[in-house]
Design a protein around this motif. Structure first.
Motif, PDB file in Angstrom:
ATOM      1  N   ALA A  77       0.858  -1.191   0.000  1.00 56.13           N
ATOM      2  CA  ALA A  77       0.000   0.000   0.000  1.00 56.13           C
ATOM      3  C   ALA A  77       0.884   1.227   0.000  1.00 56.13           C
ATOM      4  CB  ALA A  77      -0.914  -0.004   1.214  1.00 56.13           C
ATOM      5  N   SER A  78       0.611   2.155  -0.904  1.00 51.32           N
ATOM      6  CA  SER A  78       1.465   3.338  -1.018  1.00 51.32           C
ATOM      7  C   SER A  78       0.820   4.340  -1.954  1.00 51.32           C
ATOM      8  CB  SER A  78       2.846   2.944  -1.550  1.00 51.32           C
ATOM      9  OG  SER A  78       3.596   4.070  -1.942  1.00 51.32           O
ATOM     10  N   ALA A  79       1.136   5.613  -1.732  1.00 51.80           N
ATOM     11  CA  ALA A  79       0.694   6.650  -2.658  1.00 51.80           C
ATOM     12  C   ALA A  79       1.744   6.963  -3.708  1.00 51.80           C
ATOM     13  CB  ALA A  79       0.360   7.927  -1.883  1.00 51.80           C
ATOM     14  N   GLY A  80       2.914   6.321  -3.631  1.00 46.83           N
ATOM     15  CA  GLY A  80       3.931   6.711  -4.595  1.00 46.83           C
ATOM     16  C   GLY A  80       5.195   5.899  -4.629  1.00 46.83           C
ATOM     17  N   ASN A  81       6.218   6.289  -3.849  1.00 49.34           N
ATOM     18  CA  ASN A  81       7.561   5.737  -4.015  1.00 49.34           C
ATOM     19  C   ASN A  81       7.650   4.255  -3.665  1.00 49.34           C
ATOM     20  OD1 ASN A  81       8.344   8.250  -4.834  1.00 49.34           O
ATOM     21  ND2 ASN A  81       9.422   8.779  -2.960  1.00 49.34           N
ATOM     22  N   VAL A 176      22.628  13.730   6.566  1.00 47.20           N
ATOM     23  CA  VAL A 176      21.273  14.223   6.828  1.00 47.20           C
ATOM     24  C   VAL A 176      20.311  13.516   5.886  1.00 47.20           C
ATOM     25  CG1 VAL A 176      19.864  16.290   7.185  1.00 47.20           C
ATOM     26  CG2 VAL A 176      22.362  16.473   7.178  1.00 47.20           C
ATOM     27  N   ALA A 177      19.215  12.975   6.431  1.00 44.73           N
ATOM     28  CA  ALA A 177      18.240  12.252   5.601  1.00 44.73           C
ATOM     29  C   ALA A 177      16.838  12.440   6.158  1.00 44.73           C
ATOM     30  CB  ALA A 177      18.588  10.761   5.543  1.00 44.73           C
ATOM     31  N   ALA A 178      15.864  12.431   5.255  1.00 41.65           N
ATOM     32  CA  ALA A 178      14.460  12.535   5.652  1.00 41.65           C
ATOM     33  C   ALA A 178      14.026  11.290   6.418  1.00 41.65           C
ATOM     34  CB  ALA A 178      13.582  12.714   4.416  1.00 41.65           C
ATOM     35  N   VAL A 179      13.078  11.475   7.331  1.00 39.21           N
ATOM     36  CA  VAL A 179      12.531  10.379   8.122  1.00 39.21           C
ATOM     37  C   VAL A 179      11.012  10.401   8.016  1.00 39.21           C
ATOM     38  CG1 VAL A 179      12.333   9.352  10.412  1.00 39.21           C
ATOM     39  CG2 VAL A 179      14.444  10.524   9.767  1.00 39.21           C
ATOM     40  N   GLY A 180      10.444   9.270   7.594  1.00 40.86           N
ATOM     41  CA  GLY A 180       9.001   9.080   7.634  1.00 40.86           C
ATOM     42  C   GLY A 180       8.700   8.010   8.667  1.00 40.86           C
ATOM     43  N   GLY A 181       8.625   6.774   8.206  1.00 39.80           N
ATOM     44  CA  GLY A 181       8.465   5.662   9.135  1.00 39.80           C
ATOM     45  C   GLY A 181       9.772   5.230   9.764  1.00 39.80           C
ATOM     46  N   GLY A 182      10.891   5.647   9.170  1.00 39.12           N
ATOM     47  CA  GLY A 182      12.193   5.382   9.764  1.00 39.12           C
ATOM     48  C   GLY A 182      13.021   4.315   9.086  1.00 39.12           C
ATOM     49  N   GLY A 183      12.583   3.768   7.963  1.00 38.93           N
ATOM     50  CA  GLY A 183      13.338   2.708   7.301  1.00 38.93           C
ATOM     51  C   GLY A 183      14.682   3.171   6.782  1.00 38.93           C
ATOM     52  N   LEU A 184      14.710   4.322   6.122  1.00 41.26           N
ATOM     53  CA  LEU A 184      15.966   4.835   5.579  1.00 41.26           C
ATOM     54  C   LEU A 184      16.928   5.227   6.698  1.00 41.26           C
ATOM     55  CD1 LEU A 184      17.786   5.804   3.291  1.00 41.26           C
ATOM     56  CD2 LEU A 184      16.530   7.972   3.303  1.00 41.26           C
ATOM     57  N   ALA A 185      16.435   5.970   7.685  1.00 38.09           N
ATOM     58  CA  ALA A 185      17.304   6.391   8.788  1.00 38.09           C
ATOM     59  C   ALA A 185      17.850   5.185   9.551  1.00 38.09           C
ATOM     60  CB  ALA A 185      16.540   7.312   9.732  1.00 38.09           C
ATOM     61  N   THR A 229       0.713  18.347   4.814  1.00 36.22           N
ATOM     62  CA  THR A 229       2.069  18.807   4.520  1.00 36.22           C
ATOM     63  C   THR A 229       2.409  18.490   3.076  1.00 36.22           C
ATOM     64  OG1 THR A 229       4.428  18.492   5.014  1.00 36.22           O
ATOM     65  CG2 THR A 229       2.980  16.627   5.469  1.00 36.22           C
ATOM     66  N   MET A 230       3.198  19.360   2.464  1.00 35.19           N
ATOM     67  CA  MET A 230       3.626  19.087   1.094  1.00 35.19           C
ATOM     68  C   MET A 230       4.537  17.861   1.042  1.00 35.19           C
ATOM     69  SD  MET A 230       6.442  22.078   0.316  1.00 35.19           S
ATOM     70  CE  MET A 230       5.381  23.408   0.846  1.00 35.19           C
ATOM     71  N   ALA A 231       5.166  17.518   2.171  1.00 33.05           N
ATOM     72  CA  ALA A 231       6.076  16.370   2.220  1.00 33.05           C
ATOM     73  C   ALA A 231       5.296  15.102   2.536  1.00 33.05           C
ATOM     74  CB  ALA A 231       7.161  16.621   3.264  1.00 33.05           C
ATOM     75  N   ASP A 232       4.370  14.749   1.653  1.00 33.31           N
ATOM     76  CA  ASP A 232       3.496  13.600   1.909  1.00 33.31           C
ATOM     77  C   ASP A 232       4.280  12.287   1.966  1.00 33.31           C
ATOM     78  OD1 ASP A 232       4.078  13.764  -0.803  1.00 33.31           O
ATOM     79  OD2 ASP A 232       2.172  12.918  -1.438  1.00 33.31           O
ATOM     80  N   GLY A 233       5.443  12.246   1.343  1.00 34.58           N
ATOM     81  CA  GLY A 233       6.233  11.024   1.337  1.00 34.58           C
ATOM     82  C   GLY A 233       6.791  10.642   2.700  1.00 34.58           C
ATOM     83  N   ILE A 234       6.838  11.590   3.646  1.00 39.50           N
ATOM     84  CA  ILE A 234       7.323  11.278   4.988  1.00 39.50           C
ATOM     85  C   ILE A 234       6.256  11.577   6.044  1.00 39.50           C
ATOM     86  CG2 ILE A 234       9.782  11.449   4.509  1.00 39.50           C
ATOM     87  CD1 ILE A 234       9.716  14.329   5.555  1.00 39.50           C
ATOM     88  N   ALA A 235       5.010  11.665   5.625  1.00 47.40           N
ATOM     89  CA  ALA A 235       3.916  11.946   6.564  1.00 47.40           C
ATOM     90  C   ALA A 235       3.407  10.635   7.155  1.00 47.40           C
ATOM     91  CB  ALA A 235       2.790  12.698   5.861  1.00 47.40           C
ATOM     92  N   VAL A 236       4.095  10.160   8.187  1.00 52.17           N
ATOM     93  CA  VAL A 236       3.756   8.899   8.844  1.00 52.17           C
ATOM     94  C   VAL A 236       3.415   9.205  10.298  1.00 52.17           C
ATOM     95  CG1 VAL A 236       4.592   6.605   9.518  1.00 52.17           C
ATOM     96  CG2 VAL A 236       5.262   7.592   7.306  1.00 52.17           C
ATOM     97  N   GLY A 237       2.254   8.729  10.745  1.00 49.23           N
ATOM     98  CA  GLY A 237       1.759   9.096  12.067  1.00 49.23           C
ATOM     99  C   GLY A 237       2.362   8.343  13.224  1.00 49.23           C
ATOM    100  N   ARG A 238       3.013   7.200  12.968  1.00 51.21           N
ATOM    101  CA  ARG A 238       3.605   6.420  14.050  1.00 51.21           C
ATOM    102  C   ARG A 238       4.830   5.679  13.539  1.00 51.21           C
ATOM    103  NH1 ARG A 238       4.107   1.390  16.205  1.00 51.21           N
ATOM    104  NH2 ARG A 238       3.833   1.114  18.470  1.00 51.21           N
TER     105      ARG A 238
END
Length: 403
Positions: A77-81, A176-185, A229-238
Motif C-alpha cells: 500500500a502506497s501513494a507513490g515511491n 542528513v536524511a528525511a525520516v518518515g516511518g524510519g526505514g531509511l534512517a 504537509t507538502m512532504a506527503d512522502g514522509i507523513a507517517v503518524g507512528r
C-alpha cells in the motif's frame, strides 16, 4: 539493544542489489557549502530507478522470499515511491504485485506503478485505509504483505545507501536524511555506525508530521496527529516498532522543518543543483537551511526522491519563490481612465520587475464607479527588490493591497 539488523545484513543486501541499482551521483553544492562554511554534498537518490531509494528495500525484501512465497504474489500500500519500488522489484523477480493506492493519488505515480507491471487497486481515501485493505487482501489471498519500512529486510536494503556514502565520502562528519516511518534512517544508522563511522546522523521530519520527536521523548513509539504537509512522502503518524528501536539507537537527532523551508529547499535544488526533488526528498536541504548550527562539514544530504506531480511542482515552486521574497501578488487600485494601466505597468518596468500575470477588474461591489483594480503577479529579484517595487508604487500614490 538486541540488534535485529546488522551491518552484515546490509552488506549481503548490497551484493544482491549490485546488478539492480543505479550508482547515483554525489554532487558538490557550492551554495550550501558557502552557507555552512564547509563542503556539502548531495546524494541524488532522486535519479535512482523508480525515482527514489525505495527500490533498495523492496528488492531486498522480495528477493529473500522463498519461491513458494513469491508464487503467491506480493501486496503493498502506497501513494507513490514504495508502490513503484515494489512494482519494479516484483517485475524483476518474476512475482505478481498488487498495489493499493488511495483515491486521488497523483496520476503520474499511478501510471508509473502500473507501467512497472503491478495491478492497481484503489483501496480508500487515505494511505492508512489502503494499508488496512492491503493487509486484508494479503490474508485472504495468501500473498505476502510488503511493509514500507518496518521489516529487517527493508531496513537492510535501505542501508545499502550508507555503504555507498562510506565509499564516496569517507570523511563526512554529518549525514542528513528525511525520516518518515524510519526505514531509511534505520538502514543508514546500521550501515554507518555499524561500520565504525563516528559522525553525526541527523534525521529530518516535517513539523506537520513529526512522530519521531514525540516518540523519542516518550521512550516508545507513539501516534501523532498528521496535519496536511507538502512532504506527503514522509507523513507517517507512528514509527514502526523495529525502526523506532534502530533510530533511537543509531540516529543522533531528529529535527523538524517548516513548509517554508521545504519549498525553499526544492527551489534551491532546482535552481542551484539542477535536481528535480519532491518535498520529502528535499527535507535534508531544508534541515541545512533551518538548522545550520547542527551541521559539521563535510555534510552529505540525501535527496531521497524525485517523484513529484508536475502540478504540485508548479505550486511548490511558486510557494518557494514567495518564501524567498521573489514572487509577489498585489492588488492595485487606480482610476478607470484611458492609459491608467499603461502608466502602472511603466512604473513597474522602471524598477525592473517581471510582470507574470495581470487581471484588470472594472466592475465589483467594492469599487467606486470611477475606480478599477488590477491584480498583478510579479517576479522580483529578492526581498530588497520587492520593497523597492512597493515603495515606488506607494510614492506614486497607488493603493496597494496583498493577495
Amino acid at each position: 539493544m538486541t540488534q535485529s539488523v546488522s551491518v552484515d545484513d546490509v552488506r549481503a543486501a548490497a551484493e544482491a542489489l549490485r546488478p539492480v541499482l543505479v550508482r547515483t551521483p554525489l554532487l558538490h553544492s557550492r551554495h550550501l557549502s558557502e552557507l555552512v562554511g564547509g563542503p556539502v554534498y548531495l546524494k541524488c537518490e532522486n535519479v535512482q530507478r523508480t525515482g527514489s531509494y525505495k527500490i533498495r528495500g523492496a528488492f531486498t525484501r522480495i528477493s529473500r522470499l522463498t519461491e513458494e512465497e513469491r508464487a503467491r504474489g506480493v501486496v503493498a500500500a502506497s501513494a507513490g515511491n514504495h508502490a513503484q519500488g515494489v512494482a519494479l522489484a516484483a517485475s524483476l523477480l518474476g512475482c505478481k504485485a498488487t498495489i493499493f493506492m488511495p483515491q486521488g493519488a497523483p496520476l503520474p505515480k499511478v501510471e508509473a506503478t502500473r507501467a512497472y507491471g503491478a495491478d492497481i487497486v484503489f483501496g480508500g481515501e487515505t494511505v492508512d485505509a489502503c494499508l488496512s485493505s492491503a493487509r486484508a487482501h494479503a490474508d485472504e489471498r495468501g500473498a505476502v504483505f510488503i511493509h514500507p519500512f518496518d521489516h529487517p529486510d527493508i531496513v537492510a536494503g535501505q542501508g545499502t545507501l550508507g555503504l555507498e556514502l562510506l565509499e564516496e565520502c569517507p570523511d563526512a562528519k554529518t549525514v542528513v536524511a528525511a525520516v518518515g516511518g524510519g526505514g531509511l534512517a534505520s538502514g543508514l544508522g546500521v550501515a554507518l555506525k555499524g561500520s565504525g563511522w563516528d559522525g553525526t546522523l541527523l534525521g529530518v521530519q516535517a513539523k506537520r508530521a513529526a512522530a519521531f520527536p514525540a516518540s523519542l521523548a516518550a521512550g516508545r513509539p507513539v501516534s501523532v496527529a498528521i496535519s496536511p504537509t507538502m512532504a506527503d512522502g514522509i507523513a507517517v503518524g507512528r514509527p514502526g516498532d523495529l525502526t523506532y528501536e534502530l533510530v533511537s539507537h543509531f540516529v543522533d537527532s531528529v529535527v523538524t522543518v517548516s513548509e517554508e523551508s521545504l519549498s525553499r529547499a526544492m527551489l534551491l535544488s532546482l535552481e542551484r543543483a539542477k535536481q528535480v526533488v519532491e518535498p520529502a526528498g528535499a527535507a535534508s536541504i531544508a534541515a541545512i537551511l533551518e538548522h545550520t548550527y547542527a551541521m559539521r562539514p563535510p555534510i552529505v544530504a540525501v535527496l531521497s526522491g524525485g517523484n513529484i506531480d508536475p502540478v504540485l511542482l508548479a505550486k511548490v515552486v511558486r510557494h518557494g519563490l514567495v518564501t524567498a521574497g521573489r514572487y509577489l501578488v498585489v492588488r492595485v487600485r487606480l482610476t478607470d481612465r484611458p492609459g491608467a494601466l499603461v502608466r502602472l505597468l511603466s512604473e513597474l518596468a522602471e524598477v525592473g520587475v517581471n510582470v507574470l500575470d495581470v487581471t484588470h477588474e472594472r466592475v465589483a461591489a467594492r469599487l467606486h464607479l470611477e475606480d478599477a483594480e488590477v491584480v498583478l503577479h510579479l517576479e522580483t529579484r529578492g526581498p530588497e527588490h520587492t520593497q523597492e517595487v512597493l515603495s515606488r508604487l506607494r510614492r506614486q500614490a497607488y493603493t496597494v493591497k496583498f493577495s
